[in-house]
Design a protein around this motif. Structure first.
Motif, short mmCIF file in Angstrom:
data_model
loop_
_atom_site.label_atom_id
_atom_site.label_comp_id
_atom_site.label_asym_id
_atom_site.label_seq_id
_atom_site.Cartn_x
_atom_site.Cartn_y
_atom_site.Cartn_z
N VAL A 272 0.78 -1.49 -0.05
CA VAL A 272 0.15 0.10 0.02
C VAL A 272 0.92 1.35 0.06
O VAL A 272 0.46 2.52 0.24
N GLY A 273 2.18 1.15 -0.34
CA GLY A 273 2.97 2.37 -0.72
C GLY A 273 3.52 2.77 0.73
O GLY A 273 3.72 4.15 0.91
N ILE A 274 3.55 2.16 1.75
CA ILE A 274 4.34 2.74 3.09
C ILE A 274 5.82 2.50 2.98
O ILE A 274 6.25 1.47 2.98
N PRO A 275 6.76 3.64 3.13
CA PRO A 275 7.93 3.22 3.10
C PRO A 275 8.39 2.80 4.25
O PRO A 275 7.91 2.81 5.29
N ALA A 276 9.86 2.13 4.12
CA ALA A 276 10.27 1.41 5.46
C ALA A 276 9.16 0.39 6.15
O ALA A 276 8.97 0.76 7.36
N PRO A 277 8.63 -0.51 5.42
CA PRO A 277 7.44 -1.14 6.17
C PRO A 277 7.85 -1.87 7.41
O PRO A 277 7.07 -1.92 8.74
N GLU A 278 8.95 -2.51 7.56
CA GLU A 278 9.63 -3.20 8.67
C GLU A 278 9.63 -2.36 9.96
O GLU A 278 9.20 -2.69 10.98
N GLU A 279 10.00 -1.16 9.65
CA GLU A 279 10.21 0.07 10.64
C GLU A 279 8.87 0.10 11.32
O GLU A 279 8.39 0.39 12.40
N ARG A 280 7.96 0.49 10.31
CA ARG A 280 6.57 0.90 10.55
C ARG A 280 5.77 -0.01 11.56
O ARG A 280 4.85 0.50 11.96
N LEU A 281 6.11 -1.23 11.33
CA LEU A 281 5.34 -2.33 12.03
C LEU A 281 5.36 -1.90 13.57
O LEU A 281 4.65 -2.36 14.46
N ASN A 282 6.52 -1.42 13.96
CA ASN A 282 6.77 -0.97 15.41
C ASN A 282 5.96 0.38 15.95
O ASN A 282 6.24 0.55 16.93
N SER A 283 5.45 1.02 14.99
CA SER A 283 4.66 2.29 15.29
C SER A 283 3.37 2.16 15.67
O SER A 283 2.74 1.14 15.62
N TYR A 284 3.00 3.15 16.67
CA TYR A 284 1.85 3.11 17.12
C TYR A 284 0.70 4.03 16.21
O TYR A 284 1.48 4.97 15.69
N PRO A 285 -0.34 3.79 16.01
CA PRO A 285 -1.17 4.51 15.19
C PRO A 285 -1.03 6.25 15.08
O PRO A 285 -1.05 6.67 14.34
N HIS A 286 -0.80 6.60 16.71
CA HIS A 286 -0.82 8.08 16.58
C HIS A 286 0.58 8.90 16.02
O HIS A 286 0.78 9.90 15.82
N GLU A 287 1.55 7.58 15.81
CA GLU A 287 2.66 8.10 15.16
C GLU A 287 2.54 8.42 13.44
O GLU A 287 3.49 8.78 12.95
N LEU A 288 1.48 8.03 13.26
CA LEU A 288 1.26 7.89 11.60
C LEU A 288 0.35 9.08 11.29
O LEU A 288 -0.50 9.73 11.95
N SER A 289 0.42 9.70 10.00
CA SER A 289 -0.61 10.52 9.38
C SER A 289 -1.83 10.01 9.27
O SER A 289 -1.97 8.90 9.13
#
Lengths: 327, 331
Positions: free
Chosen positions: B140-157
């Protein structure tokens, strides 16, 4: 020519974010509005468009003093508003009124319509107590509501009707300038058209000036004489309506217009479109130079990496202005 | 083409203190594999409730769902018990909601929310699930997907969160994707990105999409066919271009006329439908649109107009449908 009704010059609103320690200051500055200038004449409509977080609502709130401006100047009829004290503000509040996006949240649920509409008249001592209710009924009639419903509460009205009450409340003080912050975005399409038409009719009848903030470009095109496009707290392009929509100059304006889907399948499926990559950058940590350059398809066409180094100034020529290094 | 989803005679009623509210009234439609069906209408027209009913998500009480059949392939979801539905939901039929902030769990990382789907539906191990989830985010076009897996929803736009929702919905390659106002909360530039993405994913996987929206521009670009709902009833159904070119129901005509666009004359009054949408607890007898309709005759308020086929492949629930079809050149 006399001074415009509203003159905004280099308006900035910065919010400090974070904590200040005893020995250090870790606060960052959020530049919500960063040097905005425009004029608005009586009876005219200026549209302000841009994505969420571009500073369009903060601009309106700084004009009316809900957020005191960090610097810059706001003049109504030649009088500087930013240096006024609370009590000095009162007579000017009467001349500038605001209409908000959410008709459910911006009316007090425990006040009747009558009380909502007569309260401003009482505060500003505008009509004799006996006449106030009659004035309120006339206002309801002007916005297309049944004056007999004056003793009802907001929850007894639909969303579109509540927005009409919000408009009636703003008109109660016979203002010269209305700041409209996304007044139709929360409404259904068929109701939106009714309110847009009502706003047009009231403007003509009372010679009102509108500062119309919206993210819906089609509604803005319909209602505005002039349009300002904002990106990360700055105006990147300003032009009369037809010029802006027919020949946008700034790459951001072009991309924004191209992103709006057209409600005609033949046009929608054949038109060329520019799909921007990435999100709007954080206003806490804006990109260097032109804040749009990381998403701009033309940044590489400008020599010497100028877009990344130097913030382009808003240059005016032939009645329109744009802030871009591209020739 | 085979039908991916076939909804027959769906009704949803809410029994409330203020009386019975008929939110959806005998609605039938189907979607073929790889097809996008647009569902348009105003607030309260029953678009979202129809989709919740398909997913078995209407709260009961107060909701009562009655259907002649909700066929997913050759199985009837309407006869499934809660456990069987749970196995289908998220795997074969998935849903994307309007507000990505409230539909993601703020306490769990994106990775945990994505891998949960795969562990439950596909029985993958945690390590395998993480690999698949990262792949899904990349899709779905999210850059650096492995790192993003560790993010919480509030860290994303907002746009990123909606991508996560779409990635989650598509993890198990569902046959049917129900997208309920998937781009309404997003800015137009991000909306354009998400719509392109949905189209691309549909082409690759042949997903059938039910696209619920009030934005006629989005429908014009995305849908193969369009259903128009008013006050819980389906009032018109047609392929996209014919519907926009020659609408055969006065409500559709009004709706299309009310939308300002970026071409054509500006500054004149917009066409607007007079009055307000009706209260579902006190629907008028006959056609629910009659009180706002310029063509209404006495017969309109006597009985609910039958759905007819005024031109090949089109449906309209209006007594004037045939006349409208002739006027608009649809016949």
């Amino acid at each position: 020519m006399s001074a415009p009704l509203l003159r905004v010059r280099d308006l900035t609103k910065h919010f400090p974010i974070g904590k200040r320690g005893m020995f250090s200051d870790h606060r960052k500055i959020l530049r919500a509005v960063d040097g905005v200038s425009f004029d608005l004449e009586r009876g005219q409509t200026l549209g302000v468009v841009g994505e969420s977080g571009c500073g369009k609502s903060t601009t309106a709130r700084a004009i009316i003093g809900l957020h005191p401006a960090t610097s810059g100047s706001v003049q109504l009829d030649g009088v500087e508003l930013t240096s006024l004290s609370r009590s000095e503000w009162l007579p000017y509040r009467r001349r500038i009124q605001m209409i908000f996006q959410d008709p459910y949240a911006s009316l007090d649920p425990r006040q009747t319509v009558s009380s909502i509409l007569t309260e401003p008249l009482a505060i500003h001592k505008l009509a004799k107590p006996k006449e106030r209710k009659l004035r309120a009924m006339a206002l309801l009639d002007a916005v297309g509501l049944n004056p007999r419903h004056i003793d009802r509460y907001p929850h007894e009205f639909s969303g579109g009707q509540r927005q009409r009450i919000g408009i009636a409340r703003a008109l109660a003080l016979e203002p010269e300038l209305l700041l409209l912050d996304e007044p139709v975005s929360a409404l259904d399409v068929s109701i939106q058209a009714q309110i847009v038409n009502l706003l047009g009719e009231l403007q003509e009848r009372f010679n009102l000036a509108y500062l119309f903030i919206a993210h819906d470009l089609a509604v803005v095109r319909h209602l505005c004489d002039e349009v300002c496009v904002m990106y990360l707290g700055r105006v990147v392009e300003q032009a009369p309506r037809d010029e802006l929509f027919e020949s946008p100059q700034h790459p951001y304006t072009k991309a924004l217009l191209s992103a709006v889907p057209h409600p005609n399948p033949h046009i929608e499926r054949t038109r060329e479109r520019i799909v921007l990559t990435g999100d709007v950058p954080s206003p806490l940590d804006p990109p260097s130079g032109c804040t749009f350059h990381p998403r701009c398809a033309h940044a590489s066409e400008v020599p010497d990496d100028r877009c990344a180094r130097e913030c382009p100034a808003l240059v005016t020529s032939e009645g329109r202005s744009a802030a871009c290094h591209l020739p | 083409m085979a039908k991916a989803l076939d909804v027959r005679d769906l009704s949803v009623r809410f029994d409330t203190q203020h009386g019975n509210v008929q939110a959806v009234d005998h609605v039938s439609f189907s979607i073929e594999e790889g097809e996008t069906l647009g569902l348009v209408g105003e607030s309260g027209s029953g678009k979202s409730v129809s989709s919740l009913a398909i997913m078995g998500l209407v709260p009961s009480p107060p909701g009562v769902v009655e259907a002649g059949g909700i066929m997913l392939g050759d199985r009837d979801l309407n006869t499934f018990n809660a456990e069987a539905l749970r196995r289908v939901r998220g795997k074969e039929v998935a849903m994307v909601f309007q507000d990505p902030m409230t539909s993601l769990n703020p306490l769990l990382t994106v990775g945990r929310q994505l891998t949960e789907v795969l562990e439950i539906h596909e029985g993958l191990s945690q390590a395998e699930a993480f690999k698949r989830a990262a792949h899904g985010l990349g899709d779905v076009g999210i850059p650096a997907p492995e790192e993003r897996l560790n993010s919480y929803p509030h860290e994303l736009s907002g746009g990123m969160r909606q991508r996560v929702m779409i990635a989650m919905a598509l993890l198990c390659n569902p046959k049917v994707l129900i997208a309920d106002e998937p781009t309404t909360a997003l800015d137009v530039t991000i909306q354009a990105q998400i719509l392109e993405l949905m189209k691309g994913l549909q082409e690759r996987h042949g997903t059938a999409i039910l696209l619920i929206t009030h934005d006629l521009g989005v429908v014009a670009g995305m849908s193969d066919r369009v259903n128009v709902m008013y006050a819980g009833r389906l009032v018109e159904s047609a392929s996209t271009a014919p519907l926009f070119d020659a609408p055969c129901h006065p409500y559709t005509i009004g709706l299309l006329g009310s939308v300002p666009d970026l071409t054509g004359p500006a500054g004149d009054d917009l066409y607007s439908i007079p009055g307000q949408p009706p209260d579902l607890a006190e629907l008028p007898a006959g056609c629910a649109f009659a009180p706002r309709c310029s063509r209404a005759a006495d017969a309109c308020s006597e009985a609910v107009p039958a759905t007819i086929e005024p031109a090949p492949g089109r449906l309209s629930a209006c007594l004037e449908a045939e006349a409208l079809a002739k006027e608009g050149g649809a016949g």
